[in-house]
Design an enzyme around this catalytic site. Structure first.
Site, short mmCIF file in Angstrom:
data_model
loop_
_atom_site.label_atom_id
_atom_site.label_comp_id
_atom_site.label_asym_id
_atom_site.label_seq_id
_atom_site.Cartn_x
_atom_site.Cartn_y
_atom_site.Cartn_z
N GLU A 174 5.79 58.17 -35.51
CA GLU A 174 5.61 57.12 -35.34
C GLU A 174 4.26 56.77 -34.98
OE1 GLU A 174 8.20 56.79 -31.79
OE2 GLU A 174 9.65 57.77 -33.62
N HIS A 250 5.49 61.40 -27.39
CA HIS A 250 4.17 61.46 -27.87
C HIS A 250 3.07 62.46 -27.94
CE1 HIS A 250 6.13 56.65 -29.14
NE2 HIS A 250 6.42 58.03 -30.17
N CYS A 371 -1.53 53.46 -25.63
CA CYS A 371 -0.54 52.91 -26.20
C CYS A 371 -1.19 51.66 -27.25
CB CYS A 371 0.73 52.77 -25.85
SG CYS A 371 1.50 54.67 -24.83
#
Length: 448
Positions: A174, A250, A371
């Site tokens: 990720e 995350h 993000c």
């Protein structure tokens, strides 16, 4: 030689919508099917970029992807002209069309993992595009991501690019959302901190029971090998499975680090004391002084952290040695989180100031300030070798806001995704954007 941390923010794409595609992401699922405002989303992101640039931070921009991804739909059996492919998908498999329209590439913390030249064996900055194979709508991003990064960081003397890891569950990767780097100075060797949710092959590591653990230990280890990192410059830590099951999909939803500082929630990790000791020892060998700020659960619960995105913030180092925390408006809206932040900044500690940004469009889809940016540590020579078209300036900000006003819709619902005209609007906009950012041909419709 002076070095910098450059934040390359993702530009929100024209098809920004609330498809509710990300299982395990509470905000994404809870806002599913609402109408979005792509124009507002893009302008909110640009406003943050401009503000950081004006504060004196190095700021860049990372282009969005072509959507709908007609090629992906063709691989799934839809045929005919582009318009017919979209029409057939809307009629027979609307969830696949929604997935092919996702603007999730705006969260470029997931675009890649980046290791600066001070850490790597060959003295180059290394990039590995994330395969994002846990979610279909994100797994289709990495080919274009690789081309865009290659166009931004093209000088092979300074930059090395690696293809995404094998797109299988054992190597779920990720990107930088599960990766942080600690250092005394951006141009000096540091410690790269890889956080994983599970191990693919070692059953000694517990796994979450409700939501998927997207990052594997094996993927993190593979990236470290590809980048030529030394064992003394790497620390691996496991995310607490129980917080993954509470919506912490995350690590950057529960912890953020920069420079010599880790800002984290009490429940973020397993074996926290052991991890902190290893970070302290290894950063000490690099001449650094590791420091940590633990947010106790008694003051901020995991639920508070997930809903406010307190830790999905940007922790920025200022020239006077203090730190600035960039948080979303939702932090101010949460009484416990805001009270904690007020106490944090008034205590005279490491984090001296908090700045709030309105990123509602991104937040409602499950992504906050952290993000939206990919961090790249560069020395002066490397920064000079970056494609200058992607470095934010006042004129570029003006050009991009005009570009958004010209090409973006101010309302988008699921039904609008079936409009073939949306594809034409997206391609027209992106073709113009590649000229603005001097990227060349990076999109499938420009290449094929």
């Amino acid at each position: 030689m002076k070095s910098y941390e450059v934040n390359f923010d993702g530009l929100v794409g024209p098809t920004h919508n609330y498809g509710g595609l990300s299982y395990g992401n509470v905000a994404s699922q809870s806002n599913s099917q609402q109408s979005s405002n792509p124009k507002e989303a893009a302008l909110q992101g640009l406003a943050k970029m401009k503000a950081l640039m004006e504060m004196g931070f190095q700021q860049g921009v990372l282009a969005p992807q072509e959507r709908p991804d007609v090629a992906a739909l063709r691989r799934l059996g839809f045929a005919g002209s582009d318009a017919q492919v979209i029409e057939h998908a809307a009629k027979d498999a609307m969830p696949l069309l929604v997935a092919s329209c996702s603007a999730s590439s705006m969260w470029v913390a997931n675009a890649a993992t980046v290791s600066p030249s001070a850490d790597t064996a060959d003295g180059r900055v290394h990039f590995t595009a994330a395969n994002l194979n846990c979610k279909y709508h994100r797994s289709i991003e990495h080919p274009t991501t690789s081309r865009v990064l290659g166009a931004m960081f093209a000088d092979q003397q300074h930059f090395a690019h690696h293809a995404a890891l094998p797109a299988v569950a054992q190597f779920g990767d990720e990107g930088a959302a599960n990766h942080t780097r600690f250092c005394r100075d951006y141009g000096q060797a540091g410690v790269e901190f890889f956080v994983f949710g599970r191990s693919a092959f070692d059953t000694r590591y517990p796994a979450p029971q409700k939501y998927p653990a997207r990052q594997t230990l094996e993927a993190s280890q593979a990236v470290a090998r590809l980048h030529g990192l030394s064992d003394d410059g790497v620390v691996y830590a496991q995310q607490n499975p129980s917080v993954i099951d509470q919506g912490v999909f995350h690590n950057d939803v529960i912890a953020v680090g920069n420079g010599e500082v880790l800002f984290y929630h009490e429940d973020a990790f397993l074996e926290t004391d052991k991890m902190l000791a290893e970070l302290d020892a290894k950063l000490g060998k690099c001449g650094g002084n590791f420091q940590s700020i633990c947010v106790p659960r008694s003051q901020v619960t995991v639920e508070d952290a997930v809903r406010s995105y307190l830790f999905n913030s940007q922790l920025l180092s200022r020239t006077d040695g203090s730190m600035l925390l960039i948080v979303p408006e939702e932090c101010r809206g949460n009484e416990r989180v805001w009270q904690y932040l007020q106490g944090l900044t008034s205590s005279g500690g490491l984090i001296r100031e908090v700045k709030v940004f309105d990123l509602k469009q991104s937040m409602q889809n499950g992504g906050g300030p952290a993000c939206l940016r990919l961090r790249v540590a560069l020395n002066q020579t490397e920064l000079a070798a970056v494609n200058p078209g992607v470095i934010m300036t006042a004129p570029l900000y003006g050009t991009l806001t005009q570009w958004v006003d010209k090409h973006y819709r101010d309302r988008l619902s699921e039904n609008d995704l079936a409009d073939p005209q949306l594809l034409l609007e997206c391609r027209t906009a992106l073709d113009e954007l590649t000229q603005i950012l001097k990227l060349g041909a990076v999109y499938p419709f420009q290449i094929n």
